[in-house]
Design an enzyme around this catalytic site. Structure first.
Site, PDB file in Angstrom:
ATOM      1  N   CYS A 233       3.537  27.716  48.507  1.00  0.00           N
ATOM      2  CA  CYS A 233       4.001  28.992  49.071  1.00  0.00           C
ATOM      3  C   CYS A 233       5.459  29.223  48.697  1.00  0.00           C
ATOM      4  O   CYS A 233       6.214  28.267  48.483  1.00  0.00           O
ATOM      5  CB  CYS A 233       3.838  28.914  50.599  1.00  0.00           C
TER       6      CYS A 233
ATOM      7  N   SER B 104       7.804  29.989  50.549  1.00  0.00           N
ATOM      8  CA  SER B 104       8.732  29.434  51.549  1.00  0.00           C
ATOM      9  C   SER B 104       9.175  28.024  51.145  1.00  0.00           C
ATOM     10  O   SER B 104      10.295  27.620  51.448  1.00  0.00           O
ATOM     11  CB  SER B 104       8.079  29.395  52.933  1.00  0.00           C
TER      12      SER B 104
ATOM     13  N   HIS C 172      11.907  28.568  48.907  1.00  0.00           N
ATOM     14  CA  HIS C 172      13.101  28.980  49.668  1.00  0.00           C
ATOM     15  C   HIS C 172      13.874  27.778  50.196  1.00  0.00           C
ATOM     16  O   HIS C 172      15.089  27.837  50.350  1.00  0.00           O
ATOM     17  CB  HIS C 172      12.691  29.842  50.870  1.00  0.00           C
TER      18      HIS C 172
ATOM     19  N   HIS D 185       3.534  23.160  53.568  1.00  0.00           N
ATOM     20  CA  HIS D 185       3.218  23.554  54.952  1.00  0.00           C
ATOM     21  C   HIS D 185       1.935  24.372  54.998  1.00  0.00           C
ATOM     22  O   HIS D 185       1.670  25.038  55.985  1.00  0.00           O
ATOM     23  CB  HIS D 185       4.388  24.373  55.524  1.00  0.00           C
TER      24      HIS D 185
ATOM     25  N   CYS E 196      -1.172  28.942  55.779  1.00  0.00           N
ATOM     26  CA  CYS E 196       0.027  29.784  55.807  1.00  0.00           C
ATOM     27  C   CYS E 196      -0.230  31.196  55.287  1.00  0.00           C
ATOM     28  O   CYS E 196      -0.371  32.131  56.045  1.00  0.00           O
ATOM     29  CB  CYS E 196       1.212  29.156  55.059  1.00  0.00           C
TER      30      CYS E 196
HETATM   31  P1  PAD Z   1       5.179  35.035  45.799  1.00  0.00           P
HETATM   32  O1  PAD Z   1       6.283  34.532  44.954  1.00  0.00           O
HETATM   33  O2  PAD Z   1       3.803  34.563  45.555  1.00  0.00           O
HETATM   34  O3  PAD Z   1       5.137  36.630  45.803  1.00  0.00           O
HETATM   35  C1  PAD Z   1       6.264  37.453  45.740  1.00  0.00           C
HETATM   36  C2  PAD Z   1       5.861  38.710  44.988  1.00  0.00           C
HETATM   37  O4  PAD Z   1       6.923  39.663  45.020  1.00  0.00           O
HETATM   38  C3  PAD Z   1       5.562  38.453  43.502  1.00  0.00           C
HETATM   39  O5  PAD Z   1       4.272  38.952  43.186  1.00  0.00           O
HETATM   40  C4  PAD Z   1       6.646  39.246  42.787  1.00  0.00           C
HETATM   41  O6  PAD Z   1       6.203  39.774  41.541  1.00  0.00           O
HETATM   42  C5  PAD Z   1       6.925  40.339  43.797  1.00  0.00           C
HETATM   43  N1  PAD Z   1       8.229  41.017  43.625  1.00  0.00           N
HETATM   44  C6  PAD Z   1       9.427  40.485  43.264  1.00  0.00           C
HETATM   45  N2  PAD Z   1      10.371  41.444  43.262  1.00  0.00           N
HETATM   46  C7  PAD Z   1       9.768  42.605  43.611  1.00  0.00           C
HETATM   47  C8  PAD Z   1      10.206  43.958  43.800  1.00  0.00           C
HETATM   48  N3  PAD Z   1      11.494  44.291  43.636  1.00  0.00           N
HETATM   49  N4  PAD Z   1       9.306  44.881  44.198  1.00  0.00           N
HETATM   50  C9  PAD Z   1       8.016  44.555  44.393  1.00  0.00           C
HETATM   51  N5  PAD Z   1       7.542  43.308  44.230  1.00  0.00           N
HETATM   52  C10 PAD Z   1       8.408  42.344  43.850  1.00  0.00           C
HETATM   53  O7  PAD Z   1       5.595  34.687  47.321  1.00  0.00           O
HETATM   54  P2  PAD Z   1       4.666  34.513  48.624  1.00  0.00           P
HETATM   55  O8  PAD Z   1       3.654  35.582  48.640  1.00  0.00           O
HETATM   56  O9  PAD Z   1       4.263  33.086  48.736  1.00  0.00           O
HETATM   57  O10 PAD Z   1       5.765  34.755  49.761  1.00  0.00           O
HETATM   58  C11 PAD Z   1       6.380  36.033  49.919  1.00  0.00           C
HETATM   59  C12 PAD Z   1       7.441  35.990  50.985  1.00  0.00           C
HETATM   60  O11 PAD Z   1       6.822  35.782  52.265  1.00  0.00           O
HETATM   61  C13 PAD Z   1       8.460  34.852  50.839  1.00  0.00           C
HETATM   62  O12 PAD Z   1       9.741  35.310  51.215  1.00  0.00           O
HETATM   63  C14 PAD Z   1       7.949  33.825  51.828  1.00  0.00           C
HETATM   64  O13 PAD Z   1       8.987  32.951  52.251  1.00  0.00           O
HETATM   65  C15 PAD Z   1       7.494  34.734  52.936  1.00  0.00           C
HETATM   66  C16 PAD Z   1       6.587  34.118  53.947  1.00  0.00           C
HETATM   67  N6  PAD Z   1       6.766  34.471  55.248  1.00  0.00           N
HETATM   68  C17 PAD Z   1       5.981  33.965  56.217  1.00  0.00           C
HETATM   69  C18 PAD Z   1       6.212  34.431  57.604  1.00  0.00           C
HETATM   70  O14 PAD Z   1       5.705  33.822  58.543  1.00  0.00           O
HETATM   71  N7  PAD Z   1       6.970  35.494  57.798  1.00  0.00           N
HETATM   72  C19 PAD Z   1       4.958  33.064  55.907  1.00  0.00           C
HETATM   73  C20 PAD Z   1       4.771  32.728  54.574  1.00  0.00           C
HETATM   74  C21 PAD Z   1       5.586  33.239  53.592  1.00  0.00           C
HETATM   75 ZN    ZN Z   2       4.131  29.539  53.629  1.00  0.00          ZN
END
Ligand code: PAD
Ligand code: ZN
Length: 360
Positions: free
Chosen positions: A38, A40, A43, A59, A162
């Site tokens: 993921c 995160s 991050h 996770h 997640c």
């Molecule tokens: P990922 O890297 O798989 O997806 C991110 C996507 O964003 C990619 O498809 C990129 O192409 C796209 N992207 C980048 N820049 C832009 C832009 N300017 N406009 C549109 N799209 C763009 O990540 P993920 O899906 O694993 O995670 C996404 C976020 O969610 C990340 O910050 C992660 O830490 C967070 C998250 N939050 C929780 C929560 O509980 N809030 C849980 C899990 C993940």
């Molecule tokens: Zn996650």
């Protein structure tokens, strides 16, 4: 056991033999069968999510119970489990209010050392969110595990730990998308793609996927988006407004993790609508939104952790939705690889080549 260790900011993960600490009476030892990669985790490596090295990341995982402590009540050896990246103790102030995603034990489970490195100092290793799924095994508190009965493959179960629960839950629980609603999703990786599926299963009439990567837009259209826009081609806000009669969407989800795209989501939401911040922006950044639309147009900005999911209720629900073909986990998984390929999995994520990689 073997584990992928985060040893330095922005450095590669190091796969090593480590020794687990003795489990406590409420601990469970799980043999990990699959672990999703993921953003995160990335991050943590970049410092956006502060967690000092060395530690075992990961996770988003599933596995089989190998051993249970003397006071463990709800799990037995051989049970299939999914790790919950926020514990759900069931009895704290938040859990009693159907807010297990804010469980009071969230930070306590993260602080426990769970293994030692084989270096001169036998350095203690914490685990991400009390799990540490980039490993063969993990020792965690019973409250971080949910028992699951299903024949779905391990790699699909892992994603429920997640990204899938967070995304689908963002639509169903946090925003409470209704039939006929209009939705935009900025960022269509593993989590954003799950928001799209959640919006679809909720009955949204319009689901606009926003992502600069063609593979993400194409996959989004297969998994439930009705429209896909490329933000590098023309202004994303204008494109979303053009698809919604100039008004904006009922819900705009930010699923990347930058203040700029959260502000963009806020602009995409209609008056009376909401922007939902799912992506995790750097811990030290501020998110700024304009005052008039917030107050005079009653636009809302909602935070979303773990899709506001009640994991003991929602994991089995999501499993059933997948078993019956209402939600699709199979096409969320672009690659499966081994623990030794962890750095390649992160590279593929950064380069936009995958929806999700899963270590098996
Ligand atoms: P990922 O890297 O798989 O997806 C991110 C996507 O964003 C990619 O498809 C990129 O192409 C796209 N992207 C980048 N820049 C832009 C832009 N300017 N406009 C549109 N799209 C763009 O990540 P993920 O899906 O694993 O995670 C996404 C976020 O969610 C990340 O910050 C992660 O830490 C967070 C998250 N939050 C929780 C929560 O509980 N809030 C849980 C899990 C993940
Ligand atoms: Zn996650």
């Amino acid at each position: 056991m073997r584990a992928a260790i985060f040893t330095e900011l922005n450095g590669p993960m190091s796969v090593e033999d480590v020794t687990p600490v003795e489990p406590g009476p409420r601990d469970v030892i799980v043999r990990i069968t699959a672990s999703g990669v993921c953003h995160s985790d990335l991050h943590v490596i970049s410092g956006a999510l502060p967690m000092p090295p060395p530690s075992i990341l990961g996770h988003e995982g599933a596995g089989i119970v190998e051993e249970v402590g003397s006071e463990v009540k709800g799990l037995q050896v051989g049970d299939r489990v999914i790790g919950s990246f926020i514990p759900a103790c069931g009895v704290c102030w938040h859990c009693l209010r159907d807010e297990s995603h804010l469980c009071d034990n969230t930070y306590a489970v993260m602080g426990a050392p769970r293994a030692h490195r084989h270096d001169a100092d036998h350095t203690a290793l914490m685990t991400m969110t009390g799990l540490g799924t980039f490993a063969d095994m993990m020792t965690c508190d019973e409250m971080s595990l949910v028992k699951i009965e299903t024949n779905l493959p391990d790699e699909q179960l892992a994603l429920i730990g997640c990204g899938f629960t967070t995304g689908v839950g963002a639509a169903l629980n946090t925003a409470k998308v209704q039939p006929g609603d209009t939705v935009a999703v900025i960022g269509c990786g593993g989590v954003g793609m799950s928001v799209i599926q959640g919006a679809k299963v909720a009955g949204a009439a319009v689901v606009i996927a926003v992502d600069p990567v063609a593979l993400k837009r194409e996959t989004a259209l297969k998994l439930g988006a009705t429209h896909a826009v490329d933000p590098s081609e023309a202004d994303a806000i204008e494109q979303v407004r053009a698809l919604t009669g100039g008004r904006g969407v009922d819900y705009a989800f930010e699923v990347i993790g930058t203040p700029a795209t959260v502000a963009q989501a806020f602009e995409m939401a209609r008056g009376g609508g909401a922007a939902v911040a799912v992506g995790v922006s750097r811990f030290d950044e501020m998110i700024t939104v304009p005052s008039f639309p917030l107050v005079l147009s009653e636009k809302r900005l909602l935070g979303c952790v773990y899709g506001s999911a009640q994991v003991r209720r929602d994991f089995p629900k999501l499993v059933q939705l997948v078993e019956n073909g209402r939600l699709d986990l199979e096409h969320m998984i672009s690659r499966t690889m081994g623990l030794d390929d962890i750095n390649e999995a992160f590279r593929a994520m950064k380069d936009g080549e995958v929806i999700r990689s899963v270590l098996v």
